[in-house]
Scaffold this motif. Structure first.
Motif, PDB file in Angstrom:
ATOM      1  N   ASN A  54       0.831  -1.213   0.000  1.00 61.62           N
ATOM      2  CA  ASN A  54       0.000   0.000   0.000  1.00 61.62           C
ATOM      3  C   ASN A  54       0.864   1.262   0.000  1.00 61.62           C
ATOM      4  OD1 ASN A  54      -2.246  -1.657   0.137  1.00 61.62           O
ATOM      5  ND2 ASN A  54      -2.504  -1.447   2.345  1.00 61.62           N
ATOM      6  N   SER A  64       2.325   1.808  -3.423  1.00 60.34           N
ATOM      7  CA  SER A  64       1.268   2.304  -4.312  1.00 60.34           C
ATOM      8  C   SER A  64       1.039   3.795  -4.103  1.00 60.34           C
ATOM      9  CB  SER A  64      -0.023   1.526  -4.063  1.00 60.34           C
ATOM     10  OG  SER A  64      -1.116   2.117  -4.748  1.00 60.34           O
ATOM     11  N   ASP A 109      -4.381  -0.731  -5.919  1.00 60.01           N
ATOM     12  CA  ASP A 109      -3.010  -0.416  -5.516  1.00 60.01           C
ATOM     13  C   ASP A 109      -2.001  -0.973  -6.519  1.00 60.01           C
ATOM     14  OD1 ASP A 109      -3.611   1.010  -3.170  1.00 60.01           O
ATOM     15  OD2 ASP A 109      -3.923  -0.845  -2.073  1.00 60.01           O
ATOM     16  N   ARG A 129      -9.010   7.097  -5.219  1.00 59.08           N
ATOM     17  CA  ARG A 129      -8.654   6.593  -3.884  1.00 59.08           C
ATOM     18  C   ARG A 129      -9.445   7.313  -2.804  1.00 59.08           C
ATOM     19  NH1 ARG A 129      -4.215   4.112  -1.314  1.00 59.08           N
ATOM     20  NH2 ARG A 129      -3.056   3.968  -3.272  1.00 59.08           N
TER      21      ARG A 129
END
Length: 293
Positions: free
Chosen positions: A10, A13, A144, A213
C-alpha cells in the motif's frame, strides 16, 4: 508478517502516485529554480475532466484519462505563458515566480468552486478494486497494484524521453544552465512549455488515482504538499530523488497508519521534512545550487 507486507504494498502504491506529482515539481524546479505551487491545480483539472467525461459522455477510462492528461498539460502551458513568462522576461528573481504560482493555485481552485461547486464527488468505479492475493501471505487491492504499475510505466516513459530524444537532451542541458542552453540554439520558451506540459500530464495521472482513492473536490490539489515534501526529501531538481523521496513518504505513511495510528500519518510526514532540512537541507540526491543570475 502479513500486515507488514500489505502495508508495504500500500505504501509503494501511494508513494508511486506521489512520485508522479513530485517529479513534476522537480522538473520545473530543475529548469526555472522555483517551486510551482500551482501544480496541484493541474491535478484538480485532470481529475475533473476525467470525472465529467465519465459521467456525461459515458466514455471509458482510457478516453477520459487521455482527455484529462491533454487538458491538464495544455492548462499547464497556458498557466506558464500567462502568469510566468512575463515575469521570466522581466526579471531573474525567482521569488516573483513563486508568488505568482501561489496566486494561480488559488485562482484555479476558486474557478472549480464556482463552476463545479465545492461538494465532494466520487469517480465512477472504472478502476478495479477487487482484492488480490500476494505471494499467498498478504491481500491487497487491484487498485493499488494498478496505480503502482501505471506510475512505473509513466516514469519509465519519462526516463526514455529525457535520455533518448532531442528535447530530453535539451531539458537536461537546461537543468545545468538555461541561459547557456539558449545561447546554444535551444528554443527556451518551447522547452519551458514542454516541461510544463509533461508536468501537467503527470499531475493529471496522479489526480485520477487520488480522486479514485479518496474523492474529488476543488481543494484536492492541497495533497500535493506531500508530493512537494517528497521532492524536498529527495532533493529538489533531482528526478530520481523525487521518486525515492515519494516512496519513502508513502511507506512512512502506511506503516504509521498500520502499526501506530492513522492520525499520526501527517505528523510523521512533516517530521521527516524537518529532519531532512536539519540534517541535509539539499535532500538525499540534491546539490547545493545558487540562484541563476
Amino acid at each position: 508478517m502479513q500486515t507488514l507486507l500489505q502495508q508495504i504494498i500500500n505504501g509503494l502504491s501511494l508513494g508511486s502516485v506521489y512520485a508522479l506529482i513530485a517529479v513534476g515539481y522537480s522538473l520545473v524546479y530543475s529548469i526555472l529554480l522555483f517551486s510551482n505551487f500551482a501544480h496541484g491545480g493541474f491535478l484538480v483539472i485532470g481529475g475533473y475532466i476525467c470525472y465529467f467525461i465519465l459521467r456525461t459522455a459515458g466514455a471509458n477510462i482510457w478516453v477520459a484519462g487521455l482527455a484529462a492528461m491533454l487538458g491538464a498539460g495544455i492548462s499547464a502551458i497556458l498557466t506558464e505563458r500567462i502568469a510566468y513568462k512575463p515575469i521570466r522576461e522581466r526579471t531573474n528573481i525567482t521569488l516573483y515566480l513563486l508568488i505568482a504560482s501561489m496566486g494561480m493555485s488559488i485562482v484555479i481552485e476558486n474557478i472549480f468552486v464556482i463552476l463545479a461547486g465545492g461538494r465532494f464527488r466520487a469517480l465512477p468505479p472504472v478502476i478495479p478494486t477487487k482484492p488480490v492475493n500476494v505471494l499467498g501471505v498478504a491481500t491487497t487491492s487491484m487498485f493499488d497494484i494498478l496505480s503502482l504499475v501505471t506510475a512505473v510505466v509513466f516514469l519509465g516513459c519519462l526516463q526514455l524521453f529525457l535520455t533518448r530524444t532531442k528535447w530530453g537532451l535539451a531539458i537536461r542541458a537546461a537543468a545545468y544552465d538555461l541561459r547557456v542552453a539558449g545561447l546554444m540554439g535551444v528554443n527556451v520558451n518551447r522547452l519551458v512549455s514542454i516541461v510544463f506540459f509533461v508536468a501537467g500530464v503527470l499531475a493529471a495521472v496522479g489526480g485520477i488515482f487520488l480522486s479514485a482513492r479518496y474523492t474529488l473536490y476543488p481543494q484536492l490539489g492541497l495533497i500535493t504538499i506531500k508530493a512537494f515534501i517528497a521532492a524536498v526529501i529527495g532533493g529538489l531538481g533531482s528526478l530520481p530523488g523525487a521518486v525515492v523521496g515519494s516512496l519513502i513518504l508513502g511507506l512512512a505513511e502506511m506503516l504509521t497508519a498500520g502499526f501506530i495510528s492513522s492520525q499520526m500519518r501527517d505528523l510523521v510526514v512533516f517530521l521527516l521534512l524537518i529532519v531532512t532540512l536539519l540534517i541535509r537541507p539539499s535532500g538525499l540526491f540534491g546539490k547545493e545550487v545558487k540562484e541563476k543570475v
